[in-house]
Design an enzyme around this catalytic site. Structure first.
Site, mmCIF file in Angstrom:
data_model
loop_
_atom_site.group_PDB
_atom_site.id
_atom_site.type_symbol
_atom_site.label_atom_id
_atom_site.label_comp_id
_atom_site.label_asym_id
_atom_site.label_seq_id
_atom_site.Cartn_x
_atom_site.Cartn_y
_atom_site.Cartn_z
ATOM 1 N N GLU A 137 0.818 -1.216 0.000
ATOM 2 C CA GLU A 137 0.000 0.000 0.000
ATOM 3 C C GLU A 137 0.846 1.258 0.000
ATOM 4 O OE1 GLU A 137 -3.219 0.373 2.858
ATOM 5 O OE2 GLU A 137 -3.311 -1.798 2.983
ATOM 6 N N GLU A 172 -9.798 -2.876 4.725
ATOM 7 C CA GLU A 172 -9.356 -1.924 3.705
ATOM 8 C C GLU A 172 -8.239 -2.529 2.865
ATOM 9 O OE1 GLU A 172 -10.594 1.064 2.854
ATOM 10 O OE2 GLU A 172 -12.187 0.770 4.322
ATOM 11 N N HIS A 195 -3.831 -10.173 13.968
ATOM 12 C CA HIS A 195 -4.012 -11.176 15.028
ATOM 13 C C HIS A 195 -3.083 -11.005 16.216
ATOM 14 C CE1 HIS A 195 -6.820 -13.130 12.440
ATOM 15 N NE2 HIS A 195 -5.916 -13.305 11.505
ATOM 16 N N ASP A 235 -6.402 -6.166 6.790
ATOM 17 C CA ASP A 235 -7.663 -5.747 7.376
ATOM 18 C C ASP A 235 -8.634 -5.545 6.233
ATOM 19 O OD1 ASP A 235 -6.847 -3.372 6.211
ATOM 20 O OD2 ASP A 235 -6.386 -2.376 8.098
ATOM 21 N N TYR A 295 1.831 -4.274 13.356
ATOM 22 C CA TYR A 295 0.716 -3.563 12.720
ATOM 23 C C TYR A 295 -0.152 -2.868 13.765
ATOM 24 C CZ TYR A 295 -2.982 -2.659 9.339
ATOM 25 O OH TYR A 295 -3.894 -2.053 8.521
ATOM 26 N N ASP A 340 -2.247 -4.400 3.608
ATOM 27 C CA ASP A 340 -2.495 -4.683 5.026
ATOM 28 C C ASP A 340 -3.584 -5.742 5.199
ATOM 29 O OD1 ASP A 340 -0.627 -2.802 5.685
ATOM 30 O OD2 ASP A 340 -2.085 -1.192 5.995
ATOM 31 N N ARG A 400 -3.224 -1.423 13.513
ATOM 32 C CA ARG A 400 -4.694 -1.465 13.456
ATOM 33 C C ARG A 400 -5.149 -2.851 13.875
ATOM 34 N NH1 ARG A 400 -3.478 1.754 8.907
ATOM 35 N NH2 ARG A 400 -4.299 3.868 9.116
#
Length: 910
Positions: free
Chosen positions: A11, A101, A367, A99, A320, A97, A322
């Site tokens: 990203e 998004e 996770h 997630d 990460y 990523d 988020r």
């Protein structure tokens, strides 16, 4: 690209360099720079679709809510580059990523690039060599359920916003917006302010003293009188009434009791109670708890904390950021325990590792909790040279919290002492508490912050107590009565609002920062220090939504939507069926479309009105809130308007304050005197945007009341009035010169300003002097963003408006002698990044006359309102520059002269 290479798409451009280094020459790492496409705005929809539902929402609501996506200008350029790279690749890794998004970005890339080579989904939670190599060896397929959840959320937000926002434009104010989570968050802040407005304070008194045994002194507080408990703040409800039977002392009773205790001068220890206790460490950071602690301990906004955490993650220092998981990997647990033993000894960790269970059932987040990256954690002192100040502070906090989460419980003992005093025949019991930590455990590394709570002012600070036994006699000195008043619930801060959003299930941790940023940017909320204060506009918006869109701002309903999105992410719910039910309704459930189509009449005047007291109503006008005052003696007369100070919070507008504003003298125009240079009178006036100075032009007849100093002008009647009207029309036509005006400084008052100061204001901008080296004049000026010095094209910010009048040439030269932005080195940039991937030139964030901006030396982009230079990352900067290039140069303004000929209308045929 050489034959046989593997293409990896991430990203963020910031990640590219690190990951490329870890993977080696067999791979090429490129960036999508975020999303490459999104739902189209109305301008981008083709003409043939304008009249369909696609034309209204960019969503075909009649055909399974199919979204209409378009590539952004930046996205088109990125896609072209990726397709060129794809031609020489034999394998594609989508490494966005892990997630919703990130999964959606990977899916959009797949849909747009249409690769003919094998595609693998590569995921990792930290940017280290081992993690990246492991991710390449352990790929998976694209998770379409996560993609469905993200797409459903995007469609849901578009339908909500584009159906509800137009109602606000018509009934409240143009430019407002409604949103699925932002409206619920705004309601939270408004509800807290409503509680504060309805709160009734109660007053109560107690007695405090200093007790001493030999040379050891400690504070004591009255707890009971004649066996009955003395009132504390917690004993009163929000209406100022008692919740239980206690003794309430008024000032007189407290003073009398204090005098009696002072006469006794001593007391006897009647009880000593010691209780052991333990404290457990907090879990490792989730996105939410990290934002909260960054707000409490580091005074960072949620948005700024996430921006700093993003940089730490992309540089490879943390995992990460988020995530709402509290668990740590086995590798991280071992690293934390080993480092805790190394730093604090073997007793610092328990026998068994601590395991934390996540409270969230969300399946789309990373996770693992936020922690330092790698098998061995880098201590802050090792990385301080590579990180900036904010990155260092946040990394230090994450490191300490991770270590503490695996350390032993803290053990303490709290001792409470009761001292009985004979006060005029009554027994007054004073108490004191002291806590001693017998084993600090995790507190050696980290202690969690806390939000402000009600009743904090009642508490006596922790103190050390001497060794006391029942029957000991202690001296009592400095006996004094102490008054208290109950307080309403504190306003939300960003940290406590994040906590409330998480507790109520509104939004997801990764969206909290953007939610708060949105309600601040929309003007629904402002910050007073750390506190979030709602505007009166927010009250009107929330009132409309509560009355006509009750479900959409209901906390439980909003949380249920999040649960449904989670169910879609887990593959348990069908997105099309769910959207159809939400929008069109099903069974007993009313859909959004039905609500919007059956709104009925909305009384905008009533919606924008709040009754303050009899005859006094607060109204929201075009230019902001004001008081409308009706004359009880003459109800048919036009109501009077009274301005409300901008810094007055809603809970401070009590009936008493409103009357104070109404009774304040009406500021008339006040003449200060004559300007000796022009011979014109200088007048202080009160305008819509505050007080200002004006030079009265000679054509204006001015008479001054000798007693009040106010301008008096007799009303014109008859022929004089007609002549005045004609003169005004002629003046408009001939563009008569306007009078000179000057604004007052914020520190100045229209009632006290003097002629000398007014003349100084008219003299701005002021030439401070000439630069002895260049010969250029240095001027002091007041601009849109405050006072500053200017020398040629070089400007420097001043600390206060008063410096505009006072600063000397020597002081100005001293400011110019310093680096433009303090100790930042030779460069004048606020921030510096790597080279832009398009222009190849280094990207800098600079401060200009009209605010901070991003530049690569060729393209300049102003940082949007609501963002600060601290929020700008390399990824954001690259995207801003790309978007600006895509728009092209701004069109030059042209002046079109109106034709002087008149076209006659052809008469209609009979």
């Amino acid at each position: 690209m050489a034959e046989g290479k593997k293409l990896v798409i991430v990203e963020s451009p910031t990640k590219m360099k690190s990951i490329q280094g870890y993977l080696g020459d067999g791979y090429e790492v490129l960036s999508s720079v975020g999303h490459i496409r999104d739902l189209a705005d109305r301008k981008a929809i083709p003409a043939e679709l304008k009249k369909t539902s696609v034309g209204k929402y960019s969503i075909d609501i009649e055909n399974d809510f199919a979204p209409y996506y378009v590539e952004s200008e930046r996205g088109k350029k990125t896609v072209a580059e990726l397709k060129r790279a794809l031609k020489g690749a034999d394998e594609l890794f989508l490494a966005t990523d892990e997630d919703r998004e990130g999964e959606a970005i990977a899916w959009h890339l797949l849909e747009t690039l249409k690769p003919k080579i094998p595609v693998k989904r590569m995921v990792f939670h930290e940017i280290t060599k081992d993690a990246i190599r492991a991710a390449v060896d352990d790929t998976r397929d694209l998770d379409l359920s996560l993609v469905d959840a993200q797409e459903t959320r995007r469609i849901l937000d578009r339908l909500y916003g584009w159906d509800v926002s137009p109602v606000l434009w018509v009934k409240v104010q143009q430019g407002l917006s409604a949103g699925r989570v932002q409206s619920a968050a705004t309601r939270l802040v408004v509800d807290r302010e409503r509680e504060r407005m309805a709160f009734v304070s109660a007053s109560y008194w107690d007695v405090v003293a200093q007790a001493a045994k030999e040379s050891d002194s400690f504070g004591v507080q009255l707890a009971r009188l004649a066996g009955a408990a003395v009132a504390r703040g917690a004993d009163f409800d929000d209406r100022g009434e008692l919740k239980k039977a206690v003794v309430v002392l008024d000032e007189q009773a407290a003073r009398e009791l204090a005098d009696q205790v002072a006469v006794a001068a001593s007391g006897t220890v009647s009880a000593v109670e010691a209780k052991p206790g333990t404290r457990r460490p907090g879990a490792p950071f989730t996105t939410s708890t990290m934002q909260q602690e960054a707000g409490r301990k580091l005074s960072m906004s949620a948005k700024h904390a996430m921006s700093v955490a993003q940089r730490l993650y992309e540089k490879g220092y943390i995992t990460y950021m988020r995530t709402d998981s509290q668990s740590l990997s086995q590798q991280a647990i071992e690293a934390a325990r080993a480092q805790a033993v190394e730093l604090y000894g073997a007793q610092a960790v328990p026998l068994q590792p601590r395991l934390y269970k996540s409270k969230s059932k969300n399946a789309q987040e990373a996770h693992e909790a936020i922690r330092p990256s790698g098998e061995t954690f880098r201590v802050p002192s090792e990385v301080s040279a590579q990180l900036d100040r904010d990155e260092m502070r946040l990394y230090d906090m994450i490191w300490k919290r991770t270590l503490a989460s695996q350390m032993s419980d803290a053990k303490y003992e709290t001792t409470t002492v009761t001292i009985a005093v004979d006060a005029g025949g009554r027994t007054a019991e004073f108490t004191a508490s002291g806590t001693v930590y017998t084993f600090k455990g995790f507190m050696e590394a980290y202690e969690e912050g806390r939000d402000e709570k009600r009743g904090d002012s009642d508490k006596v600070e922790e103190q050390s107590l001497p060794i006391l036994a029942v029957g000991d006699v202690v001296r009592l000195d400095e006996v004094e009565p102490k008054g208290h008043a109950t307080n309403p619930k504190p306003r939300y801060t960003e940290a406590s609002l994040v906590k409330a959003l998480e507790e109520k299930g509104i939004g997801r941790p990764s969206t909290f920062a953007s939610i708060i940023d949105t309600i601040l940017d929309r003007g629904y909320v402002t910050k007073r220090g750390q506190a979030l204060v709602p505007s009166w506009i927010a009250f009107s918006v929330v009132r409309l939504l509560e009355q006509h869109f009750a479900d959409l701002v209901d906390y439980d309903f909003t949380a249920a939507l999040e649960d449904d999105l989670d169910a879609i992410a887990r593959g348990e719910q069908n997105r099309v069926e769910w959207l159809r039910s939400f929008y069109f309704g099903s069974g007993d459930q009313v859909g959004l479309r039905q609500v919007v189509d059956n709104l009925g009449e909305i009384d905008a005047r009533d919606l924008n009105s709040t009754r303050i007291s009899e005859g006094v109503t607060l109204r929201i006008g075009r230019y902001g809130p004001y008081l409308e005052v009706t004359d009880a003696q003459n109800p048919d007369a036009d109501p009077r308007r009274v301005n409300i100070p901008d810094d007055l919070a809603p809970d401070e507008l009590t009936p008493e304050k409103a009357q104070e504003l109404i009774d304040a003298p009406i500021g008339g125009d006040r003449v200060l005197g004559e300007n000796p240079e022009t011979g014109l009178l200088i007048v202080v006036k009160d305008g819509r945007f505050g007080p200002y100075l004006e030079e009265a032009l000679p054509a204006e007849p001015v008479a001054v009341d000798p007693d009040t100093g106010e301008i008096v002008e007799a009303p014109k009647t008859g022929a004089a009035a007609k002549r005045g009207t004609a003169a005004k029309s002629a003046a408009k036509k001939d563009a008569a010169p306007k009078p000179r005006r000057a604004s007052l400084f914020k520190s100045m008052s229209p009632e006290t300003i003097e002629l000398e100061t007014a003349l100084q204001l008219f003299a701005l901008p002021r030439t401070v002097g000439l630069d002895p080296e260049s010969g250029e004049p240095i001027t002091a000026q007041n601009g849109r963003y405050g006072p500053y010095l200017k020398k040629g094209t070089d400007s420097r910010t001043l600390q206060s408006e008063q410096q505009l009048l006072d600063i000397t040439l020597e002081e100005a030269l001293a400011i110019y002698a310093q680096p433009k932005y303090g100790a930042r080195g030779a460069t004048s940039a606020l921030k510096e990044f790597e080279a832009d991937p398009v222009s190849g030139k280094p990207i800098r964030v600079k401060d200009g006359r009209f605010g901070a901006y991003v530049t690569d030396g060729t393209t300049n982009v102003t940082i949007p309102r609501g963002q600060t230079p601290d929020d700008i990352t390399f990824e954001i900067a690259v995207q801003m520059l790309a978007d600006k290039r895509a728009k092209g140069p701004a069109p030059k303004r042209t002046t079109t002269r109106r034709a002087t000929t008149t076209t006659r209308k052809t008469p209609a045929k009979k």
